[in-house]
Scaffold this motif. Structure first.
Motif, short mmCIF file in Angstrom:
data_model
loop_
_atom_site.label_atom_id
_atom_site.label_comp_id
_atom_site.label_asym_id
_atom_site.label_seq_id
_atom_site.Cartn_x
_atom_site.Cartn_y
_atom_site.Cartn_z
N LEU A 1 0.83 -1.21 0.00
CA LEU A 1 0.00 0.00 0.00
C LEU A 1 0.86 1.25 0.00
N VAL A 2 1.91 1.25 0.80
CA VAL A 2 2.82 2.40 0.84
C VAL A 2 3.49 2.59 -0.52
N ILE A 3 3.93 1.51 -1.13
CA ILE A 3 4.58 1.61 -2.44
C ILE A 3 3.59 2.08 -3.50
N ILE A 4 2.35 1.59 -3.44
CA ILE A 4 1.33 2.03 -4.40
C ILE A 4 1.06 3.52 -4.25
N LEU A 5 1.01 4.00 -3.02
CA LEU A 5 0.75 5.42 -2.79
C LEU A 5 1.93 6.30 -3.20
N LEU A 6 3.16 5.81 -3.00
CA LEU A 6 4.33 6.64 -3.28
C LEU A 6 4.81 6.55 -4.74
N ALA A 7 4.75 5.37 -5.32
CA ALA A 7 5.30 5.19 -6.67
C ALA A 7 4.44 4.23 -7.49
N PRO A 8 3.22 4.63 -7.82
CA PRO A 8 2.35 3.68 -8.56
C PRO A 8 2.84 3.39 -9.97
N ARG A 9 3.39 4.40 -10.65
CA ARG A 9 3.84 4.17 -12.04
C ARG A 9 5.07 3.26 -12.07
N ARG A 10 5.98 3.46 -11.14
CA ARG A 10 7.17 2.61 -11.09
C ARG A 10 6.78 1.17 -10.79
N LEU A 11 5.87 0.98 -9.84
CA LEU A 11 5.40 -0.37 -9.50
C LEU A 11 4.67 -0.99 -10.69
N THR A 12 3.89 -0.22 -11.41
CA THR A 12 3.19 -0.73 -12.59
C THR A 12 4.18 -1.17 -13.66
N SER A 13 5.25 -0.40 -13.86
CA SER A 13 6.25 -0.80 -14.86
C SER A 13 6.97 -2.08 -14.45
N ILE A 14 7.19 -2.27 -13.16
CA ILE A 14 7.81 -3.50 -12.68
C ILE A 14 6.88 -4.69 -12.91
N VAL A 15 5.61 -4.49 -12.63
CA VAL A 15 4.62 -5.56 -12.83
C VAL A 15 4.51 -5.90 -14.32
N GLU A 16 4.52 -4.90 -15.17
CA GLU A 16 4.45 -5.15 -16.61
C GLU A 16 5.69 -5.88 -17.11
N ALA A 17 6.85 -5.64 -16.48
CA ALA A 17 8.07 -6.35 -16.87
C ALA A 17 7.96 -7.84 -16.59
N ILE A 18 7.24 -8.21 -15.54
CA ILE A 18 7.05 -9.64 -15.24
C ILE A 18 6.26 -10.30 -16.37
N GLY A 19 5.21 -9.63 -16.84
CA GLY A 19 4.37 -10.21 -17.89
C GLY A 19 5.00 -10.15 -19.27
N SER A 20 5.69 -9.05 -19.58
CA SER A 20 6.22 -8.89 -20.93
C SER A 20 7.56 -9.59 -21.14
N LYS A 21 8.38 -9.68 -20.10
CA LYS A 21 9.69 -10.32 -20.22
C LYS A 21 9.94 -11.25 -19.04
#
Length: 190
Positions: free
Chosen positions: A46-66
């Motif tokens: 929750l803290v990471i989502i509130l502080l850096a949602p775009r960075r966390l989203t890019s990390i999550v997308e990296a799991i799916g794309s690569k």
């Protein structure tokens, strides 16, 4: 001067462990530990989502794309970092750097479950609706972490799940950061 005639023997009574009485407590504390671990990871996420949602989203997308590079970089980080930190600690001057590296390594291993949990939750929720916004990200994270914690309760298989979570979580950070740096260099060079 008295003596005992005949043979003497000392027999201890047999002690039987009744595991049926202990098992419910072991199961309860195993489940309780997973629930507490789930809540702690959810708060950290929750803290990471509130502080850096775009960075966390890019990390999550990296799991799916690569997924391959994510797992590969995760293996490199998982096995090379402690060896490098210990080698640095062997020098007197490098002890602080080595100890700080080991502490950050432990934190990174713990936080690796957050992008993987969010990936699983987004994959499930994404089947029904769009996963945009911080509130739906928190819901997706809760679903993904709950699934990971339940799978972690399975003997032997739980260890393999935990290892996969660490590999993909650590490696996805590297893959996402490399992609972000490549995108930042691209406009500057044109």
């Amino acid at each position: 001067g008295a003596q005992i005639a005949g043979a003497t023997s000392h027999k201890l009574p047999e002690v039987k462990k009744d595991w049926t009485k202990v098992f419910p407590f072991v199961l309860f504390f195993g489940v309780l530990g997973k629930v507490i671990g789930f809540l702690m990871a959810l708060v950290a996420g929750l803290v990471i989502i509130l502080l850096a949602p775009r960075r966390l989203t890019s990390i999550v997308e990296a799991i799916g794309s690569k997924p391959g590079p994510s797992a590969g970089w995760g293996a490199v980080i998982l096995f090379v970092t402690p060896i490098a930190a210990i080698v640095v600690c062997l020098t007197i001057i490098g002890i602080p750097v080595g100890l700080i590296s080991l502490a950050l390594y432990g934190i990174a291993i713990y936080l690796a479950q957050i992008p993987v949990g969010l990936f699983i939750g987004r994959w499930i929720i994404g089947r029904f609706r769009s996963v945009e916004g911080k509130a739906i990200m928190v819901g997706a994270l809760a679903i993904g972490l709950a699934i990971l914690k339940l799978l972690g309760l399975i003997p032997y298989f739980g260890f393999l799940i935990g290892l996969a979570v660490v590999l993909f979580g650590l490696g996805a950070v590297v893959v996402a950061e490399r992609k972000r740096r490549a995108e930042a260099k691209e406009p500057a060079s044109t």
